[in-house]
Scaffold this motif. Structure first.
Motif, PDB file in Angstrom:
ATOM      1  N   PRO A  21       1.782  -5.291  11.060  1.00  0.00           N
ATOM      2  CA  PRO A  21       1.355  -4.429   9.954  1.00  0.00           C
ATOM      3  C   PRO A  21       2.067  -4.668   8.630  1.00  0.00           C
ATOM      4  O   PRO A  21       1.413  -4.777   7.593  1.00  0.00           O
ATOM      5  N   ARG A  22       3.400  -4.797   8.654  1.00  0.00           N
ATOM      6  CA  ARG A  22       4.119  -4.990   7.390  1.00  0.00           C
ATOM      7  C   ARG A  22       3.753  -6.317   6.739  1.00  0.00           C
ATOM      8  O   ARG A  22       3.477  -6.381   5.535  1.00  0.00           O
ATOM      9  N   GLU A  23       3.767  -7.361   7.535  1.00  0.00           N
ATOM     10  CA  GLU A  23       3.440  -8.680   7.000  1.00  0.00           C
ATOM     11  C   GLU A  23       1.983  -8.736   6.534  1.00  0.00           C
ATOM     12  O   GLU A  23       1.665  -9.325   5.503  1.00  0.00           O
ATOM     13  N   LYS A  24       1.124  -8.097   7.308  1.00  0.00           N
ATOM     14  CA  LYS A  24      -0.297  -8.063   6.955  1.00  0.00           C
ATOM     15  C   LYS A  24      -0.501  -7.351   5.619  1.00  0.00           C
ATOM     16  O   LYS A  24      -1.286  -7.792   4.776  1.00  0.00           O
ATOM     17  N   ALA A  32      -6.452  -3.778   3.752  1.00  0.00           N
ATOM     18  CA  ALA A  32      -6.781  -4.594   4.929  1.00  0.00           C
ATOM     19  C   ALA A  32      -6.322  -3.959   6.230  1.00  0.00           C
ATOM     20  O   ALA A  32      -6.717  -4.394   7.309  1.00  0.00           O
ATOM     21  N   LEU A  33      -5.484  -2.928   6.133  1.00  0.00           N
ATOM     22  CA  LEU A  33      -4.927  -2.326   7.334  1.00  0.00           C
ATOM     23  C   LEU A  33      -5.763  -1.153   7.819  1.00  0.00           C
ATOM     24  O   LEU A  33      -6.314  -0.387   7.023  1.00  0.00           O
ATOM     25  N   SER A  34      -5.835  -0.997   9.120  1.00  0.00           N
ATOM     26  CA  SER A  34      -6.502   0.153   9.725  1.00  0.00           C
ATOM     27  C   SER A  34      -5.590   1.375   9.616  1.00  0.00           C
ATOM     28  O   SER A  34      -4.399   1.250   9.285  1.00  0.00           O
ATOM     29  N   ASP A  35      -6.124   2.543   9.913  1.00  0.00           N
ATOM     30  CA  ASP A  35      -5.315   3.758   9.891  1.00  0.00           C
ATOM     31  C   ASP A  35      -4.141   3.650  10.864  1.00  0.00           C
ATOM     32  O   ASP A  35      -3.020   4.057  10.553  1.00  0.00           O
ATOM     33  N   SER A  36      -4.399   3.084  12.035  1.00  0.00           N
ATOM     34  CA  SER A  36      -3.329   2.978  13.030  1.00  0.00           C
ATOM     35  C   SER A  36      -2.243   2.009  12.570  1.00  0.00           C
ATOM     36  O   SER A  36      -1.051   2.226  12.822  1.00  0.00           O
ATOM     37  N   LEU A  38      -1.391   1.415   9.412  1.00  0.00           N
ATOM     38  CA  LEU A  38      -0.627   2.097   8.367  1.00  0.00           C
ATOM     39  C   LEU A  38       0.343   3.110   8.978  1.00  0.00           C
ATOM     40  O   LEU A  38       1.493   3.212   8.560  1.00  0.00           O
ATOM     41  N   LEU A  39      -0.130   3.834   9.974  1.00  0.00           N
ATOM     42  CA  LEU A  39       0.744   4.776  10.673  1.00  0.00           C
ATOM     43  C   LEU A  39       1.893   4.056  11.380  1.00  0.00           C
ATOM     44  O   LEU A  39       3.023   4.547  11.427  1.00  0.00           O
ATOM     45  N   ALA A  40       1.597   2.877  11.922  1.00  0.00           N
ATOM     46  CA  ALA A  40       2.617   2.098  12.631  1.00  0.00           C
ATOM     47  C   ALA A  40       3.770   1.728  11.701  1.00  0.00           C
ATOM     48  O   ALA A  40       4.928   1.680  12.126  1.00  0.00           O
ATOM     49  N   ILE A  41       3.466   1.486  10.435  1.00  0.00           N
ATOM     50  CA  ILE A  41       4.527   1.176   9.465  1.00  0.00           C
ATOM     51  C   ILE A  41       5.448   2.379   9.293  1.00  0.00           C
ATOM     52  O   ILE A  41       6.671   2.239   9.206  1.00  0.00           O
ATOM     53  N   LEU A  42       4.864   3.579   9.286  1.00  0.00           N
ATOM     54  CA  LEU A  42       5.665   4.794   9.175  1.00  0.00           C
ATOM     55  C   LEU A  42       6.506   5.014  10.427  1.00  0.00           C
ATOM     56  O   LEU A  42       7.672   5.418  10.343  1.00  0.00           O
ATOM     57  N   ILE A  43       5.925   4.741  11.583  1.00  0.00           N
ATOM     58  CA  ILE A  43       6.624   4.939  12.857  1.00  0.00           C
ATOM     59  C   ILE A  43       7.786   3.961  12.989  1.00  0.00           C
ATOM     60  O   ILE A  43       8.806   4.254  13.584  1.00  0.00           O
ATOM     61  N   ASN A  44       7.611   2.765  12.453  1.00  0.00           N
ATOM     62  CA  ASN A  44       8.657   1.735  12.349  1.00  0.00           C
ATOM     63  C   ASN A  44       8.871   0.946  13.640  1.00  0.00           C
ATOM     64  O   ASN A  44       8.920  -0.269  13.624  1.00  0.00           O
ATOM     65  N   VAL A  53       1.950   0.368  16.950  1.00  0.00           N
ATOM     66  CA  VAL A  53       0.505   0.507  16.717  1.00  0.00           C
ATOM     67  C   VAL A  53      -0.143   1.338  17.818  1.00  0.00           C
ATOM     68  O   VAL A  53      -0.997   2.178  17.567  1.00  0.00           O
ATOM     69  N   GLU A  54       0.284   1.106  19.052  1.00  0.00           N
ATOM     70  CA  GLU A  54      -0.265   1.880  20.171  1.00  0.00           C
ATOM     71  C   GLU A  54       0.125   3.350  20.065  1.00  0.00           C
ATOM     72  O   GLU A  54      -0.686   4.242  20.329  1.00  0.00           O
ATOM     73  N   LEU A  55       1.356   3.620  19.642  1.00  0.00           N
ATOM     74  CA  LEU A  55       1.778   5.001  19.407  1.00  0.00           C
ATOM     75  C   LEU A  55       0.958   5.631  18.272  1.00  0.00           C
ATOM     76  O   LEU A  55       0.579   6.797  18.336  1.00  0.00           O
ATOM     77  N   ALA A  56       0.695   4.832  17.246  1.00  0.00           N
ATOM     78  CA  ALA A  56      -0.103   5.315  16.119  1.00  0.00           C
ATOM     79  C   ALA A  56      -1.513   5.705  16.570  1.00  0.00           C
ATOM     80  O   ALA A  56      -2.063   6.712  16.126  1.00  0.00           O
ATOM     81  N   LYS A  57      -2.077   4.915  17.460  1.00  0.00           N
ATOM     82  CA  LYS A  57      -3.413   5.234  17.990  1.00  0.00           C
ATOM     83  C   LYS A  57      -3.384   6.540  18.772  1.00  0.00           C
ATOM     84  O   LYS A  57      -4.329   7.342  18.703  1.00  0.00           O
ATOM     85  N   ASP A  58      -2.294   6.783  19.509  1.00  0.00           N
ATOM     86  CA  ASP A  58      -2.145   8.044  20.237  1.00  0.00           C
ATOM     87  C   ASP A  58      -2.085   9.222  19.262  1.00  0.00           C
ATOM     88  O   ASP A  58      -2.650  10.286  19.526  1.00  0.00           O
ATOM     89  N   ILE A  59      -1.381   9.029  18.155  1.00  0.00           N
ATOM     90  CA  ILE A  59      -1.269  10.088  17.144  1.00  0.00           C
ATOM     91  C   ILE A  59      -2.630  10.382  16.520  1.00  0.00           C
ATOM     92  O   ILE A  59      -3.022  11.540  16.357  1.00  0.00           O
ATOM     93  N   LEU A  60      -3.362   9.331  16.196  1.00  0.00           N
ATOM     94  CA  LEU A  60      -4.691   9.515  15.608  1.00  0.00           C
ATOM     95  C   LEU A  60      -5.608  10.275  16.558  1.00  0.00           C
ATOM     96  O   LEU A  60      -6.429  11.090  16.121  1.00  0.00           O
TER      97      LEU A  60
END
Length: 234
Positions: A21-24, A32-36, A38-44, A53-60
């Protein structure tokens, strides 16, 4: 061996650079990034079992894959997901609040209040997501431009109490010549209650003693808004 492989495969560091995500974001931009992602960048970082990213999908999924619904969730909701602690939950909540404030600021920019829909979207962005009722006031100057917005009180799911004395003191402090009252209905029902009508009349009459006009009272919900002025009730 299989366990070690699974741990390695969940780490974003092991992904192709374009998929991180960060490099992308750096290469292709935020769009270019999906919601998940973008959330993954916040989750770190993720856990041994799941990538960020998988955790971000769970949050969504907590918000039914809808960012508006996600914005209504609490820290407790976020931390119900294994791998999302208090710090990560606070980061997510802060980002969602920034998005809400940006939306409200865009709606508010250079507004001169002449009719209800001039400010309805601003008010919806500010208070519609609360799961409990809040009562706010827009303080306007002589040119009907907004000097200040403030939530005066908050209550339960079914109602809140607004003190006219507090509102009028704040109006005088803000040099306001007119006010727009507002509150949300978490139930979604936009019809004003008898209590809504009573407090509107009480504040309107009290404000007259200070030559301050109450020009509207707007009720907002996820489904829209109700204007006392538009309905001839003020």
């Amino acid at each position: 061996m299989i366990e070690n492989f699974n741990k390695a495969s969940t780490s974003i560091k092991n992904w192709a650079e374009d998929d991180r995500p960060r490099e992308k974001l750096a290469i292709k931009g935020c769009e270019a990034l999906s919601d998940s992602e973008l959330l993954a960048i916040l989750i770190n970082n993720g856990t041994k079992e799941k990538s960020a990213v998988e955790l971000a999908k769970d949050i969504l999924q907590l918000g039914s894959n809808n960012l508006n619904e996600l914005g209504k969730l609490s820290l407790k909701d976020f931390t119900s997901i294994k791998g999302i602690g208090q710090a990560k939950a606070i980061t997510i909540a802060a980002a969602l609040e920034l998005g809400r404030r940006r939306q409200a600021a865009n709606a508010l920019e250079k507004i001169v209040v002449r009719k209800s829909n001039d400010i309805a979207e601003f008010l919806r962005a500010k208070i519609k997501d609360y799961s409990y009722e809040v009562f706010g006031v827009l303080f306007l100057n002589q040119a009907n431009k907004i000097n200040h917005f403030e939530i005066i009180s908050s209550g339960g799911i079914t109602g809140t109490v607004a003190d006219p004395r507090i509102i009028l003191k704040k109006a005088l402090d803000a040099d306001a010549t007119s006010l727009v009252l507002c509150h949300n209905h978490p139930s979604g029902n936009l019809k004003p209650s008898q209590a809504d009508e009573a407090i509107t009349y009480k504040i309107k009459e009290a404000a007259k003693y200070f030559d301050i006009k109450v020009i509207d009272h707007i009720i907002v919900s996820e489904d829209g808004y109700y204007s006392f002025a538009d309905e001839g009730c003020i």
